[in-house]
Design a protein around this motif. Structure first.
Motif, PDB file in Angstrom:
ATOM      1  N   SER A   1      61.710  46.314  58.058  1.00 28.45           N
ATOM      2  CA  SER A   1      61.647  44.877  58.335  1.00 28.45           C
ATOM      3  C   SER A   1      62.246  44.564  59.701  1.00 28.45           C
ATOM      4  N   LEU A   2      61.741  43.476  60.313  1.00 31.49           N
ATOM      5  CA  LEU A   2      62.299  42.963  61.567  1.00 31.49           C
ATOM      6  C   LEU A   2      62.592  41.476  61.428  1.00 31.49           C
ATOM      7  N   GLU A   3      63.081  41.067  60.283  1.00 31.30           N
ATOM      8  CA  GLU A   3      63.377  39.657  60.048  1.00 31.30           C
ATOM      9  C   GLU A   3      64.795  39.336  60.488  1.00 31.30           C
ATOM     10  N   PRO A   4      65.005  38.154  61.098  1.00 28.05           N
ATOM     11  CA  PRO A   4      66.346  37.774  61.549  1.00 28.05           C
ATOM     12  C   PRO A   4      67.335  37.705  60.389  1.00 28.05           C
ATOM     13  N   ASN A   5      68.582  38.091  60.693  1.00 29.68           N
ATOM     14  CA  ASN A   5      69.697  38.033  59.745  1.00 29.68           C
ATOM     15  C   ASN A   5      69.433  38.856  58.479  1.00 29.68           C
ATOM     16  N   LYS A   6      68.607  39.878  58.625  1.00 28.78           N
ATOM     17  CA  LYS A   6      68.353  40.784  57.515  1.00 28.78           C
ATOM     18  C   LYS A   6      68.486  42.208  58.032  1.00 28.78           C
TER      19      LYS A   6
ATOM     20  N   LYS B   1      69.678  40.024  64.974  1.00 33.92           N
ATOM     21  CA  LYS B   1      70.266  38.691  65.127  1.00 33.92           C
ATOM     22  C   LYS B   1      69.185  37.631  65.330  1.00 33.92           C
ATOM     23  N   ASP B   2      68.185  37.975  66.119  1.00 32.34           N
ATOM     24  CA  ASP B   2      67.110  37.030  66.415  1.00 32.34           C
ATOM     25  C   ASP B   2      65.835  37.811  66.699  1.00 32.34           C
ATOM     26  N   PHE B   3      64.739  37.356  66.110  1.00 32.02           N
ATOM     27  CA  PHE B   3      63.441  37.981  66.324  1.00 32.02           C
ATOM     28  C   PHE B   3      62.375  36.920  66.039  1.00 32.02           C
ATOM     29  N   ASN B   4      62.063  36.117  67.066  1.00 29.35           N
ATOM     30  CA  ASN B   4      61.179  34.968  66.877  1.00 29.35           C
ATOM     31  C   ASN B   4      60.182  34.860  68.024  1.00 29.35           C
ATOM     32  N   ILE B   5      58.990  34.391  67.670  1.00 29.67           N
ATOM     33  CA  ILE B   5      57.953  34.157  68.673  1.00 29.67           C
ATOM     34  C   ILE B   5      58.041  32.709  69.121  1.00 29.67           C
ATOM     35  N   LYS B   6      58.127  32.524  70.463  1.00 30.19           N
ATOM     36  CA  LYS B   6      58.254  31.193  71.039  1.00 30.19           C
ATOM     37  C   LYS B   6      57.050  30.896  71.929  1.00 30.19           C
ATOM     38  N   ASN B   7      56.620  29.658  71.873  1.00 26.37           N
ATOM     39  CA  ASN B   7      55.479  29.188  72.684  1.00 26.37           C
ATOM     40  C   ASN B   7      54.214  30.005  72.419  1.00 26.37           C
TER      41      ASN B   7
ATOM     42  N   LEU C   1      51.964  43.547  64.328  1.00 27.93           N
ATOM     43  CA  LEU C   1      53.300  43.443  63.746  1.00 27.93           C
ATOM     44  C   LEU C   1      53.247  42.837  62.341  1.00 27.93           C
ATOM     45  N   LEU C   2      52.402  41.825  62.152  1.00 29.64           N
ATOM     46  CA  LEU C   2      52.262  41.212  60.829  1.00 29.64           C
ATOM     47  C   LEU C   2      51.769  42.223  59.810  1.00 29.64           C
ATOM     48  N   LYS C   3      50.835  43.062  60.234  1.00 33.38           N
ATOM     49  CA  LYS C   3      50.316  44.113  59.353  1.00 33.38           C
ATOM     50  C   LYS C   3      51.411  45.122  58.999  1.00 33.38           C
ATOM     51  N   ASP C   4      52.190  45.528  60.023  1.00 34.40           N
ATOM     52  CA  ASP C   4      53.275  46.488  59.774  1.00 34.40           C
ATOM     53  C   ASP C   4      54.368  45.877  58.890  1.00 34.40           C
ATOM     54  N   GLN C   5      54.636  44.584  59.097  1.00 31.28           N
ATOM     55  CA  GLN C   5      55.642  43.912  58.274  1.00 31.28           C
ATOM     56  C   GLN C   5      55.224  43.908  56.808  1.00 31.28           C
TER      57      GLN C   5
ATOM     58  N   ILE D   1      57.463  49.720  60.105  1.00 35.11           N
ATOM     59  CA  ILE D   1      57.406  49.261  61.494  1.00 35.11           C
ATOM     60  C   ILE D   1      57.945  50.355  62.417  1.00 35.11           C
ATOM     61  N   PRO D   2      57.093  50.917  63.273  1.00 36.57           N
ATOM     62  CA  PRO D   2      57.554  51.972  64.188  1.00 36.57           C
ATOM     63  C   PRO D   2      58.206  51.373  65.440  1.00 36.57           C
ATOM     64  N   LEU D   3      59.357  51.903  65.808  1.00 35.15           N
ATOM     65  CA  LEU D   3      60.076  51.471  67.003  1.00 35.15           C
ATOM     66  C   LEU D   3      60.501  52.696  67.809  1.00 35.15           C
ATOM     67  N   LEU D   4      60.715  52.477  69.091  1.00 29.98           N
ATOM     68  CA  LEU D   4      61.227  53.535  69.953  1.00 29.98           C
ATOM     69  C   LEU D   4      62.423  52.989  70.727  1.00 29.98           C
ATOM     70  N   ILE D   5      63.584  53.618  70.540  1.00 24.54           N
ATOM     71  CA  ILE D   5      64.788  53.240  71.277  1.00 24.54           C
ATOM     72  C   ILE D   5      65.069  54.323  72.305  1.00 24.54           C
TER      73      ILE D   5
END
Length: 220
Positions: free
Chosen positions: A200-205, A75-81, A156-160, A165-169
């Protein structure tokens, strides 16, 4: 008058100790008989308990539940500040209860997602009672504002760019077994770790799951 001396009779019972030994022997035999009865009774009770447990297990035929993660919705994946990563990700945890007579009561739980060893977001799903022979989709909203410095951003940019992209839940949930919707047994804790790779970790995708490995751990 002839001298006569009074000589008291000797009672054989004073010198004969057979009666004494016989009395002690009876006491000893009675004590041993009592001990044997107690041991036999305890042994019989133990056999009855073992048979009752064996019959219960045979009748219930308990099986280990299985879990899977089939769906992620970004839903949302953004870098702020510049250093804070804001995430809002919907994860569907698929729980399957293969038992016929055993229900699973999922209590207060913790679900979190990590990237490169850092926790990005966390959440939970509502407590749920799952009946026997059922498959339940547990929806979890993972939200967070995590520190995300330049090093992790470059990684993350490199993995994208590679689409890998490796994740652990990680899921930690106490579960209480419920037999016949009435008997609540002692609860135990289940830990589920899902190591996955997405493209991918792009919002709304909707990301594609490229690889997935699940491990389980059960303890009281």
């Amino acid at each position: 008058m002839a001298n006569e001396f009074y000589v008291p009779k000797k009672y054989d019972s004073l010198n004969d100790r057979r009666g004494y030994h016989s009395h002690r022997g009876k006491k000893k035999c009675g004590f041993l008989r009592c001990c044997c009865c107690c041991i036999c009774t305890l042994f019989l009770i133990l056999i009855i308990i073992i048979l009752a447990i064996a019959l219960t297990v045979y009748f219930l035929d308990p099986k280990v539940p299985t879990y899977n993660i089939d769906n992620l919705d970004i839903k949302d994946f953004n870098i702020k500040n510049g250093i804070k990563l804001h995430t809002n990700i919907n994860v569907v945890l698929k729980a399957t209860n293969p038992n016929k007579y055993i229900a699973l009561d999922y209590l207060s739980n913790e679900v979190s997602m990590a990237y490169s060893g850092s926790i990005l977001s966390s959440g939970h799903f509502p407590p749920t009672l799952q009946h026997g022979h059922a498959t339940t989709n547990l929806n979890v909203i993972l939200k967070g504002d995590a520190d995300f410095g330049p090093t992790m951003q470059l990684q993350l940019l490199k993995d994208q760019k590679m689409g890998y992209i490796p994740l652990l839940i990680m899921v930690k949930v106490p579960i209480q077994l419920v037999i016949a919707d009435f008997f609540h047994l002692k609860k135990f804790v289940v830990r589920v770790n899902c190591s996955m790779v997405i493209d991918s970790l792009e919002p709304n995708k909707k990301p594609k799951i490229l690889k997935k490995v699940l491990t389980y751990d059960f303890h009281l």
